[in-house]
Design a protein around this motif. Structure first.
Motif, PDB file in Angstrom:
ATOM      1  N   TRP A  36       0.857  -1.184   0.000  1.00 38.15           N
ATOM      2  CA  TRP A  36       0.000   0.000   0.000  1.00 38.15           C
ATOM      3  C   TRP A  36       0.888   1.227   0.000  1.00 38.15           C
ATOM      4  CZ3 TRP A  36      -3.767   2.857  -1.166  1.00 38.15           C
ATOM      5  CH2 TRP A  36      -4.302   3.858  -0.360  1.00 38.15           C
ATOM      6  N   PRO A  38       0.379   4.924   0.052  1.00 37.80           N
ATOM      7  CA  PRO A  38      -0.400   6.170   0.174  1.00 37.80           C
ATOM      8  C   PRO A  38       0.478   7.380  -0.107  1.00 37.80           C
ATOM      9  CG  PRO A  38       0.153   5.356   2.347  1.00 37.80           C
ATOM     10  CD  PRO A  38       0.645   4.316   1.372  1.00 37.80           C
ATOM     11  N   CYS A  80      -7.647   1.390  -1.385  1.00 38.94           N
ATOM     12  CA  CYS A  80      -7.006   1.184  -0.087  1.00 38.94           C
ATOM     13  C   CYS A  80      -7.001  -0.312   0.192  1.00 38.94           C
ATOM     14  CB  CYS A  80      -7.745   1.931   1.033  1.00 38.94           C
ATOM     15  SG  CYS A  80      -9.472   1.441   1.236  1.00 38.94           S
ATOM     16  N   ALA A 148      -8.081   6.997   2.152  1.00 35.15           N
ATOM     17  CA  ALA A 148      -7.043   6.666   1.174  1.00 35.15           C
ATOM     18  C   ALA A 148      -5.646   6.993   1.696  1.00 35.15           C
ATOM     19  CB  ALA A 148      -7.306   7.386  -0.149  1.00 35.15           C
ATOM     20  N   PRO A 257      -3.488   5.329  -4.057  1.00 33.98           N
ATOM     21  CA  PRO A 257      -4.863   5.821  -3.864  1.00 33.98           C
ATOM     22  C   PRO A 257      -5.551   6.184  -5.172  1.00 33.98           C
ATOM     23  CG  PRO A 257      -3.381   6.808  -2.259  1.00 33.98           C
ATOM     24  CD  PRO A 257      -2.514   6.086  -3.245  1.00 33.98           C
TER      25      PRO A 257
END
Length: 532
Positions: A36, A38, A80, A148, A257
């Motif tokens: 992930w 972000p 997400c 997000a 995101p």
């Protein structure tokens, strides 16, 4: 002799999404499945084992809240990890993830909830108030602690659950709660058509496994690959063209995101990304960004087989054509051979395609024809439109060919070029928009007698909606500024921002064709002439 059974001939008989997840968790254990990335926080890595464990925790919590096999749950999230965990957890329960566009207005969300019969929802803080206003009768709404990647204190109160808390338990002892059935629905994605309301495309476990196996072959996904995802997970592209094929191969995905041209290369280089799925908007945006001297990309998949920026960077491009209803791509380029410029590709070996003229006869080479696709509903094609037998029936011709609503050009060497849409549709920055959706809202205004919404070409978004309005009074007697404000307020409350008209033109009458229908082609020509 055994009675013939359609399911016996299904290549995924006895298998489902949960089988795929648990099998890969056993095989790859601590290898990253999901990274992930972000914009405002450090990257977070989820191994195959951790991802499947968390999905099991969430499944157990959802089950304790009353979610059962066959229930439909609204998943209203931007990109997400929680989106993918929710999708996997609902699949484990035999429930159905109804994934919706996060730019939807209250009226649109209310329609999705009512049409799907969703009993509960999963969302994020920034989207909570809109969802709550749209779904007063939901049993509960689970809310994440961030938007997000941007942390925010989630709301609290009756009917609100902490998503984070739902991940802290333990998976049920019997992880596989329902029998593996590839024909069982796993998701619903709403797609705009020529009707005034979007239709819910029902996707099965078999569809998901088909996408995982087939699309991975089209792109050439390998176990050692890292695939970047930035397109919205609530669309078929990010889920079926990127996440599922990577999962099938035991590869890694890097999730952003959303698309950001300024962050694209930094994320790609930091995580040594090798594969990407892009749309034309992305290619145009990246053309204005400084290219790195070194990168790790091997292949980009997209709508065309030759992209100048990819050629400059030595990245192989695979053109392809697909839509929500086709699950994977009925037309695709080669992942390991050169592809011709400016074409989608050629017929994929897993589908049958037909290109016909107005009379249903095969189109001559070099001429524009209507694209039809043949496959198996619930496997290589969508299962059905949710609660809409008529729309499902009308989506196929008498011989069982799926009517795509798109027009293409076949060539003698087997390649195919996209031409345009034969349905009254437009593509706004990768989002399908049915003019009838916009016209429905505008016609609800007492001061509007007649309306026509058409597409206007846009340098970055491909097309944007433009509205021609015939007021109930002569246009010379109308307070045009007041009516524009009324139109803006109505569309803002009822439509996602990308569906709202960019320009308004007032007319006293429309050009007409047969049966007094509005000649939209002449309106589009008027727009093109005004741009010269």
């Amino acid at each position: 002799m055994a009675t013939p059974n359609e399911d016996v001939r299904n290549p995924f008989t006895g298998l489902d999404v949960t089988w795929m997840l648990q099998t890969q968790a056993e095989r790859f254990k601590q290898k990253p499945l999901l990274t992930w990335a972000p914009f405002d926080a450090p990257a977070r890595h989820y191994s195959y084992s951790e991802f499947v464990h968390l999905a099991g925790c969430l499944a157990a919590s959802l089950s304790a809240k009353g979610v059962q096999e066959g229930d439909r749950v609204l998943v209203h999230l931007e990109n997400c990890p929680e989106f993918l965990l929710s999708w996997a957890a609902l699949a484990e329960l035999g429930a159905i993830a109804v994934t919706t566009n996060t730019r939807s207005a209250i009226d649109e969300l209310s329609y999705y909830i009512d049409n799907s019969g969703a009993k509960c929802a999963i969302t994020q803080p920034s989207l909570f108030s809109t969802l709550q206003a749209a779904g007063n009768d939901l049993n509960f709404i689970a809310v994440t602690s961030h938007n997000a990647g941007v942390n925010e204190v989630p709301p609290s109160g009756p009917g609100i659950e902490s998503f984070d808390q739902m991940l802290t338990g333990e998976p049920a002892a019997n992880r596989h709660r329902v029998s593996a059935d590839p024909n069982r629905p796993v998701g619903v994605q709403y797609t705009s058509g020529t009707t005034s309301r979007p239709k819910g495309v029902v996707i099965t476990h078999g569809n998901a496994l088909w996408a995982a196996r087939v699309t991975g072959g089209h792109l050439g996904t390998r176990t050692d690959d890292t695939q970047l995802i930035f397109l919205p997970l609530f669309h078929i592209n990010a889920l079926a063209y990127s996440f599922l094929p990577a999962l099938w191969k035991g590869a890694t995905v890097v999730l952003m995101p959303k698309f950001s041209s300024s962050r694209f290369w930094n994320v790609s280089l930091e995580h040594k990304v090798t594969l990407g799925s892009l749309i034309p908007f992305c290619y145009r945006a990246l053309a204005d960004v400084e290219r790195p001297k070194k990168h790790y990309y091997r292949t980009w998949g997209g709508g065309i087989s030759y992209v100048p920026i990819a050629q400059e960077l030595g990245i192989h491009t695979v053109g392809w054509y697909g839509m929500t209803e086709t699950i994977s791509q009925p037309i695709t380029g080669h992942n390991d051979m050169p592809n011709e410029p400016d074409v989608i590709g050629r017929a994929a070996p897993e589908y049958d395609i037909s290109i016909v003229d107005e009379n249903g006869n095969p189109t001559q080479y070099g001429d524009v024809g209507h694209l039809r696709v043949k496959g198996r509903p619930g496997l290589s094609l969508f299962k059905e439109y949710l609660f809409n037998e008529e729309a499902t029936r009308n989506a196929f011709d008498e011989e069982g060919w799926f009517i795509t609503g798109d027009r293409v050009i076949p060539f003698e060497n087997g390649t195919i070029r996209f031409s345009d849409r034969d349905k009254d549709m437009m593509k706004v920055g990768g989002e399908n928009v049915a003019p009838s959706e916009v016209e429905r809202v505008l016609m609800s205004l007492e001061s509007v007698a007649e309306v026509a919404v058409v597409a206007k070409r846009h340098p970055m978004l491909d097309e944007v909606p433009v509205a021609f309005i015939r007021p109930t009074q002569p246009s010379s007697d109308v307070d045009q500024e007041a009516l524009r404000a009324e139109i803006a307020a109505a569309t803002a409350s009822a439509l996602a921002d990308f569906k709202q008209p960019r320009e308004i033109y007032f007319v006293d009458d429309f050009p007409r064709v047969t049966l007094e229908k509005i000649a939209k082609a002449k309106l589009r020509a008027r727009l093109e002439e005004s741009d010269k």
